[in-house]
Design a protein around this motif. Structure first.
Motif, mmCIF file in Angstrom:
data_model
loop_
_atom_site.group_PDB
_atom_site.id
_atom_site.type_symbol
_atom_site.label_atom_id
_atom_site.label_comp_id
_atom_site.label_asym_id
_atom_site.label_seq_id
_atom_site.Cartn_x
_atom_site.Cartn_y
_atom_site.Cartn_z
ATOM 1 N N ILE A 168 -7.888 -49.125 -4.329
ATOM 2 C CA ILE A 168 -9.315 -49.391 -4.510
ATOM 3 C C ILE A 168 -9.878 -50.034 -3.245
ATOM 4 O O ILE A 168 -9.460 -51.124 -2.852
ATOM 5 N N PHE A 169 -10.845 -49.361 -2.620
ATOM 6 C CA PHE A 169 -11.387 -49.806 -1.343
ATOM 7 C C PHE A 169 -12.904 -49.960 -1.416
ATOM 8 O O PHE A 169 -13.594 -49.205 -2.110
ATOM 9 N N LYS A 170 -13.428 -50.912 -0.656
ATOM 10 C CA LYS A 170 -14.852 -50.995 -0.357
ATOM 11 C C LYS A 170 -15.044 -51.936 0.822
ATOM 12 O O LYS A 170 -14.185 -52.787 1.110
ATOM 13 N N ARG A 171 -16.151 -51.774 1.506
ATOM 14 C CA ARG A 171 -16.447 -52.592 2.681
ATOM 15 C C ARG A 171 -16.466 -54.078 2.343
ATOM 16 O O ARG A 171 -15.925 -54.904 3.087
ATOM 17 N N GLU A 172 -17.073 -54.425 1.195
ATOM 18 C CA GLU A 172 -17.237 -55.834 0.847
ATOM 19 C C GLU A 172 -15.916 -56.538 0.556
ATOM 20 O O GLU A 172 -15.857 -57.765 0.534
ATOM 21 N N ALA A 173 -14.858 -55.770 0.327
ATOM 22 C CA ALA A 173 -13.535 -56.359 0.069
ATOM 23 C C ALA A 173 -12.665 -56.369 1.314
ATOM 24 O O ALA A 173 -11.474 -56.698 1.232
ATOM 25 N N ALA A 174 -13.237 -56.025 2.463
ATOM 26 C CA ALA A 174 -12.432 -55.851 3.672
ATOM 27 C C ALA A 174 -11.711 -57.127 4.081
ATOM 28 O O ALA A 174 -10.530 -57.092 4.456
#
Length: 350
Positions: A168-174
Motif C-alpha cells: 500500500i503506497f501513497k505520497r503522504e506516507a512516504a
C-alpha cells in the motif's frame, strides 16, 4: 453510522478517514491511536488509547462498525513489543468489539497472511493463510486470521470482513515508509529516475501494489455495505523486474535470490537498515491475488494503477512528504533523522 477506527493516524487509517468524509451514511468517526494528532478531520473525534493495554470496550460501545488497523512494523528488533500489539492487541480489539455488540468488524489483513503460493497465476481468497514463517509480519497476520476465525464463531451476529491488500503506497506516507523500510541512510534526493541505474532481476520478485486512497475506498465499501468474509485488494499491473525497470528508466540486472537475501541479512545485522530479511522472503513467496470478488461483490475498482501508486510514493520520498500525524509526519525521525539512529535503526520504540 458511528465508526471507530483503530490505528487511524497511519498510512491506511488516514485514507479510511479521507474516504469516509463524503460518505453520507457515516455521521461520526472515532479515531483511536496511541498518540493523538494535532490535525483536525471532518466528522472525527480522537481518542488516545493503546490496543495492547487500554480498556477498549467503552470506546466501542454504540459503534455500528469497528475498523481494526492498529499494527506495528517497528521496532522490528523487539519481537515482544510487536507481538503484544499485533497479535495480543488484535485479540483484545476483537473481544472488546464482540462484547460491546458492534454491528460490524472490518479487519486489516494482508497478502502477507497467505501461505507461499504461485507467481504465474492468481489465487482467490480460499488460498491457505498460513503465512511465511521467516517473516514476523506474515506470521502475525496469519495468527490474527486464526483469531478472527474464532471471533466469527463466537460472535456470529457481528458482520465480519477481512481485507487482504497488496503493498500500500501513497505520497503522504512516504516519510513513514522510508523510515520503516529504508532507514536513516537513504538520501531522498537519490530517488529519481536518472539516479536509479538498475533494479534487481530476481526469480520470484513479482508483487502487487495498490494506492492507499483506493484501499480507503475499499474499507468504506466494507463498512457501509452488506458484505462479509475476505477480499483481495490490488491494482494492475503486477510489478516485476521488467515492469520496474521500464517505470524507473533503469536496467534489470540478474541477482540470485540468495544474494538478495544475504544482502538484506547483512545490512540488517549491521544496523544499516531496519527491515529483517523476512521481508525479502515474503516478497519472493507470497502469491499473486485474484481480486474478482472485490470487484463483483464489494463493488471496488482501483482508480490508480500500481505504477502510479509506486511513483507517488517515490516522489513523496524524494520530496520528504508526509501528513501531520505522529507516524506520518516528516519530522518523526527527528532532525537529520537522529531519532532513527538513537533507536538503533529499528531497535526500540519511541
Amino acid at each position: 453510522m458511528r465508526v471507530v477506527v483503530t490505528g487511524a493516524t497511519g498510512n491506511v487509517g488516514t485514507s479510511v478517514l479521507r474516504a469516509l468524509v463524503h460518505e453520507t451514511r457515516v455521521e461520526s468517526i472515532v479515531g483511536l491511536a496511541r498518540r493523538r494528532p494535532e490535525m483536525v478531520w471532518p466528522k472525527t473525534s480522537w481518542v488516545e488509547a493503546d490496543v495492547s493495554r487500554d480498556d477498549l470496550r467503552p470506546h466501542f460501545e454504540g459503534a455500528d462498525a469497528v475498523v481494526h488497523l492498529a499494527w506495528l512494523i517497528q521496532p522490528s528488533r523487539d519481537l515482544a513489543t510487536l507481538q503484544a500489539t499485533n497479535v495480543e492487541g488484535s485479540r483484545r480489539v476483537f473481544h472488546a468489539a464482540g462484547s460491546a455488540g458492534v454491528g460490524a468488524l472490518v479487519y486489516a489483513s494482508s497478502v502477507g497472511a497467505y501461505s507461499p503460493g504461485p507467481k504465474e497465476r492468481r489465487v482467490d481468497e480460499s488460498w491457505p493463510t498460513g503465512g511465511i514463517p521467516s517473516s514476523f509480519y506474515s506470521r502475525h497476520k496469519a495468527e490474527v486470521e486464526r483469531q478472527l476465525d474464532l471471533f466469527e464463531r463466537e460472535f456470529p451476529a457481528v458482520r465480519t470482513v477481512r481485507l487482504r491488500p497488496g503493498l500500500i503506497f501513497k505520497r503522504e506516507a512516504a516519510a513513514e515508509i522510508r523510515r520503516y523500510f529504508a532507514g536513516p541512510f537513504l538520501p531522498g534526493a537519490l530517488l529519481r529516475r536518472p539516479l536509479i541505474p538498475f533494479v534487481p532481476d530476481v526469480d520470484g520478485l513479482r508483487f502487487q501494489a495498490v494506492h492507499s486512497h483506493d484501499v480507503g475506498q475499499a474499507y468504506r465499501l466494507a463498512i457501509v455495505g452488506d458484505v462479509s468474509g475476505a477480499f483481495n485488494i490490488a491494482a494492475e499491473p503486477v510489478l516485476d523486474p521488467r515492469e520496474l525497470a521500464d517505470l524507473l528508466g533503469a536496467r534489470a540486472v540478474r541477482v540470485p535470490q540468495a544474494a538478495l537475501r544475504a544482502g538484506a541479512e547483512l545490512t540488517w545485522r549491521l544496523r544499516l537498515q531496519p527491515s529483517p530479511p523476512g521481508w525479502v522472503d515474503m516478497a519472493l513467496n507470497a502469491p499473486l491475488m485474484d481480486v474478482t470478488r472485490a470487484r463483483e461483490e464489494l463493488g471496488w475498482e482501483p482508480r490508480h494503477s500500481s505504477r502510479h501508486a509506486l511513483m507517488d510514493l517515490l516522489h513523496g520520498m524524494r520530496d520528504g512528504s508526509g501528513v501531520e500525524t505522529p507516524p506520518l509526519a516528516p519530522s518523526a525521525g527527528g532532525p537529520l533523522r537522529v531519532r532513527e539512529l538513537v533507536t538503533g535503526v529499528g531497535g526500540t520504540s519511541r
